[in-house]
Design a protein around this motif. Sequence first.
Motif, short mmCIF file in Angstrom:
data_model
loop_
_atom_site.label_atom_id
_atom_site.label_comp_id
_atom_site.label_asym_id
_atom_site.label_seq_id
_atom_site.Cartn_x
_atom_site.Cartn_y
_atom_site.Cartn_z
N UNK A 156 71.56 46.84 101.46
CA UNK A 156 72.82 47.23 102.08
C UNK A 156 73.60 48.23 101.23
N UNK A 157 73.05 48.65 100.09
CA UNK A 157 73.66 49.69 99.27
C UNK A 157 72.70 50.88 99.16
N UNK A 158 73.23 51.99 98.65
CA UNK A 158 72.44 53.20 98.47
C UNK A 158 72.74 53.79 97.09
N UNK A 159 72.52 52.98 96.06
CA UNK A 159 72.90 53.36 94.70
C UNK A 159 72.11 54.58 94.23
N UNK A 160 72.79 55.65 93.83
CA UNK A 160 72.07 56.85 93.39
C UNK A 160 71.04 56.62 92.31
N UNK A 161 71.28 55.73 91.29
CA UNK A 161 70.28 55.57 90.24
C UNK A 161 69.14 54.62 90.57
N UNK A 162 69.14 54.03 91.78
CA UNK A 162 68.11 53.05 92.13
C UNK A 162 66.72 53.66 92.02
N UNK A 163 65.79 52.95 91.35
CA UNK A 163 64.43 53.46 91.22
C UNK A 163 63.46 52.72 92.14
N UNK A 164 64.03 51.97 93.11
CA UNK A 164 63.20 51.35 94.14
C UNK A 164 63.52 51.98 95.49
N UNK A 165 63.56 53.30 95.53
CA UNK A 165 64.03 54.02 96.72
C UNK A 165 63.22 53.67 97.96
N UNK A 166 61.91 53.52 97.83
CA UNK A 166 61.10 53.18 99.01
C UNK A 166 61.49 51.83 99.58
N UNK A 167 61.76 50.86 98.72
CA UNK A 167 62.19 49.54 99.19
C UNK A 167 63.52 49.62 99.92
N UNK A 168 64.39 50.52 99.48
CA UNK A 168 65.72 50.64 100.06
C UNK A 168 65.70 51.46 101.34
N UNK A 169 65.05 52.62 101.30
CA UNK A 169 65.13 53.57 102.40
C UNK A 169 64.00 53.47 103.41
N UNK A 170 62.82 53.09 102.94
CA UNK A 170 61.64 53.15 103.81
C UNK A 170 60.80 51.87 103.75
N UNK A 171 61.42 50.70 103.83
CA UNK A 171 60.63 49.48 103.69
C UNK A 171 59.56 49.33 104.77
N UNK A 172 59.84 49.86 105.97
CA UNK A 172 58.88 49.75 107.06
C UNK A 172 57.60 50.52 106.83
N UNK A 173 57.64 51.49 105.90
CA UNK A 173 56.45 52.29 105.60
C UNK A 173 55.59 51.67 104.51
N UNK A 174 56.09 50.59 103.91
CA UNK A 174 55.35 49.93 102.84
C UNK A 174 54.54 48.77 103.42
N UNK A 175 53.37 48.51 102.86
CA UNK A 175 52.59 47.35 103.33
C UNK A 175 53.31 46.06 103.00
N UNK A 176 53.15 45.09 103.87
CA UNK A 176 53.76 43.77 103.66
C UNK A 176 52.79 42.87 102.90
N UNK A 177 53.31 42.19 101.89
CA UNK A 177 52.50 41.23 101.14
C UNK A 177 52.44 39.94 101.95
N UNK A 178 51.24 39.48 102.33
CA UNK A 178 51.15 38.23 103.09
C UNK A 178 51.70 37.06 102.27
N UNK A 179 52.59 36.29 102.89
CA UNK A 179 53.20 35.16 102.19
C UNK A 179 52.15 34.19 101.66
N UNK A 180 51.14 33.91 102.46
CA UNK A 180 50.15 32.92 102.04
C UNK A 180 49.38 33.39 100.81
N UNK A 181 49.26 34.70 100.64
CA UNK A 181 48.62 35.22 99.43
C UNK A 181 49.46 34.85 98.21
#
Length: 232
Positions: A28-53
């Motif tokens: 819910x934030x957009x911190x300029x120094x964040x180094x997890x930009x993909x997690x913040x801006x494009x989470x839908x483009x990242x593969x999902x880790x299966x919970x059971x794994x």
Amino acid sequence: MELKGWVRTSLIDYPGHIACVLFTGGCNLRCPPCHNADLVLRPGELPTVPEEEVWDFLARRAGRIDGVVLSGGEPTLQPDLLPFLRRLRALPLGIKLDTNGFRPKVLAAALEAGMVDDVAMDIKAPPAKYDMLAGRPGLDLAPLHESIALLRHSSVAHEFRTTVVPDLLSEEDIVAIARWLEGATRYVLQQFRPLITLDPRLGHATPYPAERLRDMARLARPWVQSVEVRGV
């Protein structure tokens, strides 16, 4: 849980523990120094880790992993966070939550139910600069004030931490934060890392020298019980 990444074994994310770190998508934030930009801006483009794994891994590593860290992104945005924590609570593991503090009701529920053993809350800046360092103009800080109060009155281990962004945060800013957190048990100044930042211009910024961070820590100590510098 929407898990978008994990580190199976970490010695640094949960002090005193050999931990598995789980990263949730979205923030819910957009911190300029964040180094997890993909997690913040494009989470839908990242593969999902299966919970059971994850559950299978924790079962196999029983006795060697003694902690789990929920990080992000912002974990408190996840609708399944509390059931996930409840399932974790049944394991012989310490549980640490990393949060930006803007979902105090979720934090309160986790604390009241004894679902976490440690909380690390980011404090981006003093109030006057918060919207700039959080990337949200006109940001309402009332939820953050509520979360700070929750932790300060909780018996759960916790720390407040600030990534000291060069040129955006000064000695005066760190003192202002320390005064805001007056009486807190632990405050951590983290070294800025010029990796792939959400604001690409900060990818070329030079971190402050370690000694300057230590000087900032000394200035903050009159208001906080313990101040440390991390990442130098």
